[in-house]
Design a protein around this motif. Structure first.
Motif, PDB file in Angstrom:
ATOM      1  N   ALA A  68      42.107 -16.062  -2.418  1.00  0.00           N
ATOM      2  CA  ALA A  68      42.165 -15.438  -0.450  1.00  0.00           C
ATOM      3  C   ALA A  68      41.506 -16.871  -0.469  1.00  0.00           C
ATOM      4  CB  ALA A  68      41.292 -14.548  -0.288  1.00  0.00           C
ATOM      5  N   ALA A  69      40.086 -17.974  -1.038  1.00  0.00           N
ATOM      6  CA  ALA A  69      40.376 -18.814  -0.604  1.00  0.00           C
ATOM      7  C   ALA A  69      41.393 -19.635  -0.583  1.00  0.00           C
ATOM      8  CB  ALA A  69      39.007 -19.224  -1.355  1.00  0.00           C
ATOM      9  N   TRP A  70      41.951 -20.041  -1.751  1.00  0.00           N
ATOM     10  CA  TRP A  70      43.207 -20.645  -1.669  1.00  0.00           C
ATOM     11  C   TRP A  70      43.595 -20.646  -0.581  1.00  0.00           C
ATOM     12  CZ3 TRP A  70      44.426 -25.425  -3.555  1.00  0.00           C
ATOM     13  CH2 TRP A  70      45.555 -25.969  -3.777  1.00  0.00           C
ATOM     14  N   GLY A  71      44.199 -19.041  -0.340  1.00  0.00           N
ATOM     15  CA  GLY A  71      45.060 -19.680   1.201  1.00  0.00           C
ATOM     16  C   GLY A  71      44.528 -19.928   1.945  1.00  0.00           C
ATOM     17  N   ILE A  72      43.146 -19.456   2.490  1.00  0.00           N
ATOM     18  CA  ILE A  72      42.510 -20.203   3.755  1.00  0.00           C
ATOM     19  C   ILE A  72      42.489 -21.632   3.798  1.00  0.00           C
ATOM     20  CG2 ILE A  72      40.274 -20.445   4.850  1.00  0.00           C
ATOM     21  CD1 ILE A  72      39.608 -17.774   3.862  1.00  0.00           C
ATOM     22  N   ARG A  76      44.622 -24.446   6.720  1.00  0.00           N
ATOM     23  CA  ARG A  76      43.905 -25.514   6.647  1.00  0.00           C
ATOM     24  C   ARG A  76      44.383 -26.604   6.997  1.00  0.00           C
ATOM     25  NH1 ARG A  76      41.629 -30.227   5.240  1.00  0.00           N
ATOM     26  NH2 ARG A  76      39.862 -30.664   6.687  1.00  0.00           N
ATOM     27  N   ASN A  77      44.577 -26.723   5.244  1.00  0.00           N
ATOM     28  CA  ASN A  77      45.989 -28.185   5.192  1.00  0.00           C
ATOM     29  C   ASN A  77      47.302 -28.526   5.676  1.00  0.00           C
ATOM     30  OD1 ASN A  77      44.133 -29.575   3.504  1.00  0.00           O
ATOM     31  ND2 ASN A  77      44.226 -29.157   1.808  1.00  0.00           N
ATOM     32  N   ASP A  78      47.721 -27.086   6.249  1.00  0.00           N
ATOM     33  CA  ASP A  78      49.057 -26.569   6.121  1.00  0.00           C
ATOM     34  C   ASP A  78      49.119 -27.649   8.348  1.00  0.00           C
ATOM     35  OD1 ASP A  78      50.883 -26.188   4.490  1.00  0.00           O
ATOM     36  OD2 ASP A  78      50.931 -24.315   5.353  1.00  0.00           O
ATOM     37  N   LYS A  79      48.038 -27.171   8.483  1.00  0.00           N
ATOM     38  CA  LYS A  79      47.532 -27.424  10.324  1.00  0.00           C
ATOM     39  C   LYS A  79      47.173 -28.606  10.108  1.00  0.00           C
ATOM     40  CE  LYS A  79      46.770 -27.026  14.385  1.00  0.00           C
ATOM     41  NZ  LYS A  79      47.588 -28.092  15.512  1.00  0.00           N
ATOM     42  N   THR A  80      46.284 -29.161   9.614  1.00  0.00           N
ATOM     43  CA  THR A  80      45.382 -31.389   9.026  1.00  0.00           C
ATOM     44  C   THR A  80      46.664 -31.344   9.043  1.00  0.00           C
ATOM     45  OG1 THR A  80      43.421 -29.769   8.574  1.00  0.00           O
ATOM     46  CG2 THR A  80      43.768 -32.219   8.430  1.00  0.00           C
ATOM     47  N   PHE A  81      47.708 -31.338   7.627  1.00  0.00           N
ATOM     48  CA  PHE A  81      48.518 -32.399   7.299  1.00  0.00           C
ATOM     49  C   PHE A  81      49.731 -32.649   8.010  1.00  0.00           C
ATOM     50  CE2 PHE A  81      45.007 -32.356   4.075  1.00  0.00           C
ATOM     51  CZ  PHE A  81      44.337 -33.234   4.556  1.00  0.00           C
ATOM     52  N   PRO A  86      47.884 -22.103  12.010  1.00  0.00           N
ATOM     53  CA  PRO A  86      47.469 -21.394  11.508  1.00  0.00           C
ATOM     54  C   PRO A  86      47.624 -20.175  11.600  1.00  0.00           C
ATOM     55  CG  PRO A  86      45.755 -23.600  11.957  1.00  0.00           C
ATOM     56  CD  PRO A  86      47.191 -23.178  13.055  1.00  0.00           C
ATOM     57  N   SER A  87      48.499 -19.287  10.971  1.00  0.00           N
ATOM     58  CA  SER A  87      48.884 -17.328  10.622  1.00  0.00           C
ATOM     59  C   SER A  87      48.231 -16.517  10.104  1.00  0.00           C
ATOM     60  CB  SER A  87      50.173 -17.543  10.803  1.00  0.00           C
ATOM     61  OG  SER A  87      50.491 -16.539  10.625  1.00  0.00           O
ATOM     62  N   PHE A  88      47.653 -15.886  10.641  1.00  0.00           N
ATOM     63  CA  PHE A  88      47.136 -14.411   9.201  1.00  0.00           C
ATOM     64  C   PHE A  88      48.595 -14.564   9.129  1.00  0.00           C
ATOM     65  CE2 PHE A  88      46.088 -10.514   8.462  1.00  0.00           C
ATOM     66  CZ  PHE A  88      44.414 -10.907   7.568  1.00  0.00           C
ATOM     67  N   SER A  89      49.349 -13.918   9.280  1.00  0.00           N
ATOM     68  CA  SER A  89      50.382 -13.618   9.097  1.00  0.00           C
ATOM     69  C   SER A  89      51.108 -13.865   7.449  1.00  0.00           C
ATOM     70  CB  SER A  89      51.691 -13.203   9.590  1.00  0.00           C
ATOM     71  OG  SER A  89      51.987 -13.672  10.031  1.00  0.00           O
ATOM     72  N   SER A  90      50.550 -15.510   7.533  1.00  0.00           N
ATOM     73  CA  SER A  90      51.534 -16.495   6.576  1.00  0.00           C
ATOM     74  C   SER A  90      50.428 -17.006   5.722  1.00  0.00           C
ATOM     75  CB  SER A  90      51.315 -18.279   7.682  1.00  0.00           C
ATOM     76  OG  SER A  90      51.241 -19.166   6.406  1.00  0.00           O
ATOM     77  N   TRP A  91      49.071 -16.152   5.920  1.00  0.00           N
ATOM     78  CA  TRP A  91      48.421 -16.241   4.253  1.00  0.00           C
ATOM     79  C   TRP A  91      48.012 -14.555   4.249  1.00  0.00           C
ATOM     80  CZ3 TRP A  91      45.563 -11.893   4.038  1.00  0.00           C
ATOM     81  CH2 TRP A  91      44.060 -12.347   2.786  1.00  0.00           C
ATOM     82  N   ARG A  92      48.309 -13.888   5.197  1.00  0.00           N
ATOM     83  CA  ARG A  92      48.907 -12.385   3.884  1.00  0.00           C
ATOM     84  C   ARG A  92      49.966 -12.819   3.024  1.00  0.00           C
ATOM     85  NH1 ARG A  92      51.601  -7.964   4.014  1.00  0.00           N
ATOM     86  NH2 ARG A  92      50.480  -5.878   3.616  1.00  0.00           N
ATOM     87  N   ARG A  93      50.796 -13.232   3.734  1.00  0.00           N
ATOM     88  CA  ARG A  93      52.088 -13.011   3.175  1.00  0.00           C
ATOM     89  C   ARG A  93      51.860 -13.996   1.679  1.00  0.00           C
ATOM     90  NH1 ARG A  93      55.440 -14.675   6.510  1.00  0.00           N
ATOM     91  NH2 ARG A  93      55.326 -17.389   6.274  1.00  0.00           N
ATOM     92  N   HIS A  94      51.620 -15.501   1.765  1.00  0.00           N
ATOM     93  CA  HIS A  94      51.387 -15.810   0.927  1.00  0.00           C
ATOM     94  C   HIS A  94      50.314 -15.036   0.119  1.00  0.00           C
ATOM     95  CE1 HIS A  94      52.815 -19.398   3.339  1.00  0.00           C
ATOM     96  NE2 HIS A  94      53.800 -19.526   2.463  1.00  0.00           N
ATOM     97  N   PHE A  95      49.443 -14.874   0.506  1.00  0.00           N
ATOM     98  CA  PHE A  95      48.487 -13.925  -0.784  1.00  0.00           C
ATOM     99  C   PHE A  95      48.403 -12.854  -1.295  1.00  0.00           C
ATOM    100  CE2 PHE A  95      44.892 -10.580  -1.461  1.00  0.00           C
ATOM    101  CZ  PHE A  95      44.324 -11.336  -1.514  1.00  0.00           C
TER     102      PHE A  95
END
Length: 122
Positions: A68-72, A76-81, A86-95
Motif C-alpha cells: 500500500a505504501a509503495w502504491g501511495i 505521488r511520483n506520478d503527480k510530481t514527475f 492522483p487517483s484512488f482507483s488507480s492506486w486500488r487497481r495497482h494494489f
C-alpha cells in the motif's frame, strides 16, 4: 524559483514529510481506511506498527502495508514527475494487482486467507 514542498496528494498546503504522506494525508488516510488498517496517533513508528498489526489481525500485515505504501509513493511520483492526477482507483487497481502477485509467495492457509481478504475488499 522557490521549491514547493506541499503534499501533491491532498492539496491542503501541508508540508509533505513522511509522516504526512503515509499517515495523515487525506489520500493515504483513505487507503488505510479501505484496507481496514487503523493507525494509532503516529508518534513512535515501531509502537504504531505493532498496534496497527494487532488490530489488523492477519499474518500478511507487513506485505499489505508495504504494498500500500509503495502504491501511495508511486501515485505521488506520478503527480510530481509526470503531472498525472492522483487517483484512488488507480492506486486500488495497482494494489490489488501487486498484492495478488505477492500471494504466490505464500503457502496453504496464509495464501487462501490473503486471497479471501483481497476478494472481500470493496
Amino acid at each position: 524559483p522557490q521549491e514547493d514542498n506541499s503534499c501533491v496528494l491532498c492539496h491542503n498546503n501541508v508540508l509533505e514529510d513522511r509522516l504526512h504522506l503515509f499517515f495523515s494525508c487525506l489520500f493515504s488516510s483513505r487507503v488505510w481506511c479501505y484496507l481496514q488498517i487503523h493507525w494509532p496517533q503516529v508518534g513512535h513508528i515501531v509502537n504504531s506498527l505493532s498496534q496497527a498489526r494487532q488490530s489488523f489481525g492477519h499474518p500478511f500485515f507487513m506485505e499489505v502495508v508495504l504494498t500500500a505504501a509503495w502504491g501511495i509513493w508511486t501515485e505521488r511520483n506520478d503527480k510530481t514527475f509526470r503531472n498525472e492526477r492522483p487517483s484512488f482507483s488507480s492506486w486500488r487497481r495497482h494494489f490489488v494487482h501487486d498484492i495478488t502477485l505477492l500471494s504466490h509467495r505464500f503457502q496453504g492457509d496464509t495464501k487462501s486467507r490473503l486471497l479471501n481478504w483481497i476478494n472481500s475488499l470493496h
